[in-house]
Design a protein around this motif. Sequence first.
Motif, PDB file in Angstrom:
ATOM      1  N   TRP A 246       0.832  -1.206   0.000  1.00  0.00           N
ATOM      2  CA  TRP A 246       0.000   0.000   0.000  1.00  0.00           C
ATOM      3  C   TRP A 246       0.865   1.254   0.000  1.00  0.00           C
ATOM      4  N   MET A 247       1.894   1.283   0.823  1.00  0.00           N
ATOM      5  CA  MET A 247       2.785   2.441   0.863  1.00  0.00           C
ATOM      6  C   MET A 247       3.528   2.606  -0.449  1.00  0.00           C
ATOM      7  N   ALA A 248       3.904   1.487  -1.082  1.00  0.00           N
ATOM      8  CA  ALA A 248       4.640   1.552  -2.338  1.00  0.00           C
ATOM      9  C   ALA A 248       3.829   2.217  -3.434  1.00  0.00           C
ATOM     10  N   TYR A 249       2.513   2.004  -3.414  1.00  0.00           N
ATOM     11  CA  TYR A 249       1.681   2.590  -4.467  1.00  0.00           C
ATOM     12  C   TYR A 249       1.795   4.115  -4.453  1.00  0.00           C
ATOM     13  N   PHE A 250       1.884   4.699  -3.257  1.00  0.00           N
ATOM     14  CA  PHE A 250       1.913   6.155  -3.140  1.00  0.00           C
ATOM     15  C   PHE A 250       3.338   6.720  -3.129  1.00  0.00           C
ATOM     16  N   GLU A 251       4.341   5.843  -3.025  1.00  0.00           N
ATOM     17  CA  GLU A 251       5.730   6.322  -3.053  1.00  0.00           C
ATOM     18  C   GLU A 251       6.050   6.870  -4.436  1.00  0.00           C
ATOM     19  N   VAL A 252       6.721   8.005  -4.495  1.00  0.00           N
ATOM     20  CA  VAL A 252       7.081   8.714  -5.731  1.00  0.00           C
ATOM     21  C   VAL A 252       5.864   8.888  -6.644  1.00  0.00           C
ATOM     22  N   ARG A 253       4.670   8.990  -6.033  1.00  0.00           N
ATOM     23  CA  ARG A 253       3.429   9.189  -6.797  1.00  0.00           C
ATOM     24  C   ARG A 253       3.219  10.665  -6.991  1.00  0.00           C
ATOM     25  N   GLY A 254       2.767  11.062  -8.160  1.00  0.00           N
ATOM     26  CA  GLY A 254       2.453  12.453  -8.431  1.00  0.00           C
ATOM     27  C   GLY A 254       1.058  12.794  -7.953  1.00  0.00           C
ATOM     28  N   GLN A 263      -8.945   5.743  -1.778  1.00  0.00           N
ATOM     29  CA  GLN A 263      -8.247   4.624  -1.150  1.00  0.00           C
ATOM     30  C   GLN A 263      -7.203   5.098  -0.139  1.00  0.00           C
ATOM     31  N   GLU A 264      -6.569   6.233  -0.425  1.00  0.00           N
ATOM     32  CA  GLU A 264      -5.589   6.765   0.525  1.00  0.00           C
ATOM     33  C   GLU A 264      -6.289   7.184   1.818  1.00  0.00           C
ATOM     34  N   ALA A 265      -7.420   7.857   1.693  1.00  0.00           N
ATOM     35  CA  ALA A 265      -8.161   8.292   2.882  1.00  0.00           C
ATOM     36  C   ALA A 265      -8.636   7.089   3.697  1.00  0.00           C
ATOM     37  N   ALA A 266      -9.110   6.057   3.000  1.00  0.00           N
ATOM     38  CA  ALA A 266      -9.564   4.863   3.711  1.00  0.00           C
ATOM     39  C   ALA A 266      -8.396   4.152   4.392  1.00  0.00           C
ATOM     40  N   GLY A 267      -7.245   4.116   3.731  1.00  0.00           N
ATOM     41  CA  GLY A 267      -6.065   3.495   4.328  1.00  0.00           C
ATOM     42  C   GLY A 267      -5.579   4.257   5.549  1.00  0.00           C
ATOM     43  N   ARG A 268      -5.573   5.577   5.455  1.00  0.00           N
ATOM     44  CA  ARG A 268      -5.148   6.388   6.601  1.00  0.00           C
ATOM     45  C   ARG A 268      -6.119   6.243   7.766  1.00  0.00           C
ATOM     46  N   ALA A 269      -7.396   6.100   7.462  1.00  0.00           N
ATOM     47  CA  ALA A 269      -8.380   5.892   8.526  1.00  0.00           C
ATOM     48  C   ALA A 269      -8.130   4.558   9.225  1.00  0.00           C
ATOM     49  N   ALA A 270      -7.778   3.522   8.438  1.00  0.00           N
ATOM     50  CA  ALA A 270      -7.458   2.223   9.038  1.00  0.00           C
ATOM     51  C   ALA A 270      -6.218   2.325   9.919  1.00  0.00           C
ATOM     52  N   ASP A 292      -3.895  -6.919   6.314  1.00  0.00           N
ATOM     53  CA  ASP A 292      -4.786  -7.549   5.326  1.00  0.00           C
ATOM     54  C   ASP A 292      -5.609  -6.495   4.588  1.00  0.00           C
ATOM     55  N   GLU A 293      -6.128  -5.519   5.336  1.00  0.00           N
ATOM     56  CA  GLU A 293      -6.946  -4.475   4.706  1.00  0.00           C
ATOM     57  C   GLU A 293      -6.118  -3.640   3.731  1.00  0.00           C
ATOM     58  N   LEU A 294      -4.907  -3.247   4.144  1.00  0.00           N
ATOM     59  CA  LEU A 294      -4.068  -2.427   3.268  1.00  0.00           C
ATOM     60  C   LEU A 294      -3.617  -3.213   2.039  1.00  0.00           C
ATOM     61  N   ARG A 295      -3.415  -4.513   2.202  1.00  0.00           N
ATOM     62  CA  ARG A 295      -3.071  -5.334   1.033  1.00  0.00           C
ATOM     63  C   ARG A 295      -4.210  -5.334   0.019  1.00  0.00           C
ATOM     64  N   ALA A 296      -5.426  -5.515   0.508  1.00  0.00           N
ATOM     65  CA  ALA A 296      -6.587  -5.521  -0.383  1.00  0.00           C
ATOM     66  C   ALA A 296      -6.743  -4.166  -1.077  1.00  0.00           C
ATOM     67  N   ARG A 297      -6.547  -3.086  -0.339  1.00  0.00           N
ATOM     68  CA  ARG A 297      -6.655  -1.752  -0.944  1.00  0.00           C
ATOM     69  C   ARG A 297      -5.530  -1.520  -1.950  1.00  0.00           C
ATOM     70  N   ALA A 298      -4.337  -2.011  -1.649  1.00  0.00           N
ATOM     71  CA  ALA A 298      -3.217  -1.856  -2.585  1.00  0.00           C
ATOM     72  C   ALA A 298      -3.491  -2.601  -3.892  1.00  0.00           C
ATOM     73  N   LEU A 299      -4.023  -3.793  -3.786  1.00  0.00           N
ATOM     74  CA  LEU A 299      -4.326  -4.561  -4.994  1.00  0.00           C
ATOM     75  C   LEU A 299      -5.414  -3.875  -5.821  1.00  0.00           C
ATOM     76  N   THR A 300      -6.382  -3.240  -5.153  1.00  0.00           N
ATOM     77  CA  THR A 300      -7.395  -2.475  -5.868  1.00  0.00           C
ATOM     78  C   THR A 300      -6.772  -1.304  -6.614  1.00  0.00           C
ATOM     79  N   LEU A 301      -5.855  -0.609  -5.959  1.00  0.00           N
ATOM     80  CA  LEU A 301      -5.173   0.522  -6.578  1.00  0.00           C
ATOM     81  C   LEU A 301      -4.304   0.088  -7.752  1.00  0.00           C
ATOM     82  N   ILE A 302      -3.585  -1.009  -7.584  1.00  0.00           N
ATOM     83  CA  ILE A 302      -2.710  -1.491  -8.653  1.00  0.00           C
ATOM     84  C   ILE A 302      -3.540  -1.914  -9.872  1.00  0.00           C
ATOM     85  N   ALA A 303      -4.690  -2.567  -9.623  1.00  0.00           N
ATOM     86  CA  ALA A 303      -5.585  -2.934 -10.723  1.00  0.00           C
ATOM     87  C   ALA A 303      -6.130  -1.689 -11.416  1.00  0.00           C
TER      88      ALA A 303
END
Length: 428
Positions: A246-254, A263-270, A292-303
């Motif tokens: 999950w953190m990797a998705y947002f690393e060096v993200r514009g 998804q970022e807001a939901a992850g930060r809330a978790a 587990d929750e952040l993994r699921a959110r990361a996979l959603t973002l990557i898709a």
Amino acid sequence: MWTVDRVRADAVIFVFAGVGFLLTLVYGAYLAPDWDPVRDDQKEYLALARGIIERGEYTRAIGTDAFAPEPLRLPGYPLFIAPLCVRGCSMWGITFVQAILVAVLVVLVAKFATALIGRRGGVIAGGLVALNPSFAFFGAHALSDVLGTVLMVGSVAAAAMLIPARKSGGLFAGLLFAASVLTRPLFVVALPVTMLAVSLRHGLRRTAAPLALLVIAFAFAVAPYVAYTESAFGRPVVGSSGTQLWMAYFEVRGELDATDREQEAAGRAALARFTAISDRVEQSRGWIALDDELRARALTLIAHDPLGFTARGVLRSAVLWTGDVPLRAEHITATTAALWRVAGLTWFLVGFLGAVFMVRRADPLTALPLLVILATWTVSYPLWAEGRYSLPAQPFVAIGLAAMLMRVRERSPRALSGRAANVQTALE
């Protein structure tokens, strides 16, 4: 003459080992008395070591608190520093012992490189490790990086140099691989590539038995930890892979789009819900749910953006392989960070190229530095990148760099003219 050259080379290697030892102590003096508190992983490792000493349990719980299983940190490093915590977890004691580890690493790399690229190349590789400040810098922290590096290099070298010549080689290498994985689990990737290179070098018939012994020893050594996590959490493996992804998705993200922001807001809330948990036992369970929750959110973002995530992996790789600036956070400026990035990227690219050039078809073991680098790169590519995460693979980059320096030297005009003179003398 051969004996004299070997004695001289060994003397230089031990001098380099002494340099690595002293540089680690210098970093200890630089980091004392608060020992770089921004790297708060240290507190967790020290707490686990105290739990082993004070309670005889693998837990961060203190005193009479209820047992709380550990869901994040593996036991290799806490077990290593636990004897140093009998009288209070002295950071100077930890630094001194890890300074010895840095010296051992220098000798290990030099000896292993000697088997691959010759004595002169071994001396150069050992020197590069000794003079790379990253090893000494992290040797002066209560972090698993240096121990993990020594174990990873030692396990690869043991398998490559002892199998099949020594009957106990497979057993010894298997135990080292297990200790390595129980310290830095991500680098289990070194195990299959090492087994592949050894079997190709010596043939499956000669290596089948020792490699089988290696796997058995490895499995038995990691089994107690697997049983611990299975008993505590109902699964054989725990850790932070979901959080890292999950953190990797947002690393060096514009700029973030609507889906990213949601998804970022939901992850930060978790994360906030987890941080609010005060009970240690509930924290242990909560971490598993969070990961587990952040993994699921990361996979959603990557898709949602697979090409962008893959492309940004190049930038994450640059962060990974250039390494952390070996200074306190408050002493790092934009200039020092830029200079370190340039130097680190040059180190990696030249070392990677050297690892490619040193491969010889007749000896598959010469491919080991390249294979370990590629395996580390592959497994790290989708994850959150920190420079220190590549530290266990950096000695293999140093071997490649030494091979490249040897190659350049051999092709220099002076070396070529020297060879021509030797040929002319022989003809006369």
